[in-house]
Write a protein that holds these residues in place. Sequence first.
Motif, PDB file in Angstrom:
ATOM      1  N   ASP A 147       0.846  -1.161   0.112  1.00 24.17           N
ATOM      2  CA  ASP A 147      -0.097  -0.058   0.001  1.00 24.17           C
ATOM      3  C   ASP A 147       0.855   1.235  -0.046  1.00 24.17           C
ATOM      4  N   THR A 148       2.031   1.241   0.592  1.00 24.60           N
ATOM      5  CA  THR A 148       2.870   2.571   0.582  1.00 24.60           C
ATOM      6  C   THR A 148       3.229   2.790  -0.592  1.00 24.60           C
ATOM      7  N   TYR A 149       3.513   1.706  -1.597  1.00 24.43           N
ATOM      8  CA  TYR A 149       3.932   2.340  -2.871  1.00 24.43           C
ATOM      9  C   TYR A 149       3.166   1.925  -3.939  1.00 24.43           C
ATOM     10  N   GLY A 150       1.888   1.451  -3.531  1.00 27.60           N
ATOM     11  CA  GLY A 150       0.703   1.409  -4.344  1.00 27.60           C
ATOM     12  C   GLY A 150       0.933   0.362  -5.630  1.00 27.60           C
ATOM     13  N   VAL A 151       1.834  -0.803  -5.306  1.00 27.26           N
ATOM     14  CA  VAL A 151       2.085  -1.682  -6.302  1.00 27.26           C
ATOM     15  C   VAL A 151       1.846  -3.153  -5.989  1.00 27.26           C
ATOM     16  N   TYR A 152       1.580  -4.129  -6.726  1.00 25.67           N
ATOM     17  CA  TYR A 152       1.067  -5.337  -6.677  1.00 25.67           C
ATOM     18  C   TYR A 152       2.456  -6.162  -6.730  1.00 25.67           C
ATOM     19  N   MET A 153       2.486  -7.319  -6.001  1.00 24.42           N
ATOM     20  CA  MET A 153       3.407  -8.432  -6.289  1.00 24.42           C
ATOM     21  C   MET A 153       3.038  -9.677  -6.236  1.00 24.42           C
ATOM     22  N   LEU A 154       3.495 -10.290  -7.534  1.00 23.26           N
ATOM     23  CA  LEU A 154       2.980 -11.709  -7.582  1.00 23.26           C
ATOM     24  C   LEU A 154       4.330 -12.372  -7.494  1.00 23.26           C
ATOM     25  N   THR A 155       4.422 -13.550  -6.370  1.00 22.57           N
ATOM     26  CA  THR A 155       5.521 -14.229  -6.079  1.00 22.57           C
ATOM     27  C   THR A 155       5.050 -15.816  -6.422  1.00 22.57           C
ATOM     28  N   PHE A 156       6.098 -16.608  -6.561  1.00 21.80           N
ATOM     29  CA  PHE A 156       5.883 -18.186  -7.213  1.00 21.80           C
ATOM     30  C   PHE A 156       7.134 -18.650  -6.939  1.00 21.80           C
ATOM     31  N   VAL A 157       6.962 -20.130  -6.951  1.00 21.24           N
ATOM     32  CA  VAL A 157       8.169 -21.094  -6.914  1.00 21.24           C
ATOM     33  C   VAL A 157       8.535 -21.408  -8.194  1.00 21.24           C
ATOM     34  N   CYS A 158       9.706 -21.503  -8.594  1.00 20.07           N
ATOM     35  CA  CYS A 158      10.354 -21.649  -9.750  1.00 20.07           C
ATOM     36  C   CYS A 158      10.736 -23.096  -9.696  1.00 20.07           C
TER      37      CYS A 158
END
Length: 168
Positions: free
Chosen positions: A148-159
Motif C-alpha cells: 500500500d505504501t508504494y501502490g504496487v502489486y507483487m506476484l510471487t511463485f516457486v520456480c
Amino acid sequence: PGDVNQFPFYASIGFASSTDQGKTWPELVSGSYGPNRYPALQVPGPEPTSEPTPRNYGDAIPSAYVDSSTGTPYLYVAYTYTGTPNGPATDGVIRVARAQLGGNGPLSFVKWYQGAFEQPGIGGPDSGVVPSPGCSGREAMPEISRNDTYGVYMLTFVCVISVSGVQT
C-alpha cells in the motif's frame, strides 16, 4: 489418501464462504453444492469420468487476495494451470482470475485471457498473467500481495526447474 500424492489428477478450484467469521464451513452433501460452496474455476471441456491419463488436468493450487484499493472490492485468485483433457498440457505460467465482492449469491469469476479479465471462470480459456515466463522452469504455488505504501502489486511463485530429470 494415505499421505500419497495422486497422479495423474483432475483439479478444479472451489469456493466456500463461512457465515460465522471462519468458525465453521459448509460441507459437501451428496455431491451437491449450495450458495456458500460451489465450483469457481475449471478448465474448458468436460470433467473426466475416470482417472485422467497420461497427465494431470485442471486448475489447481490456488491462493487468494482481496483488493479494495480502487473502491470496488475484488477477490483475485492466482493458480496453476495443469492442462486440459482435449488441449495442451501446461505451459508452466501462472494464471489469475477475479470476482467482484459485495453482491448477493455466488461469486462470478472471470479469467485473465490475452490481456483482460474476460473469460468465464467455469470452462473459459485463460492465459498467463505475466507477459513472459518468470523463470527458466515451471511457475508454481503463486501468491498475490499489495504494498500500500508504494501502490504496487507483487506476484510471487516457486520456480520449479528440472535438472537431469530431478525437480529442484
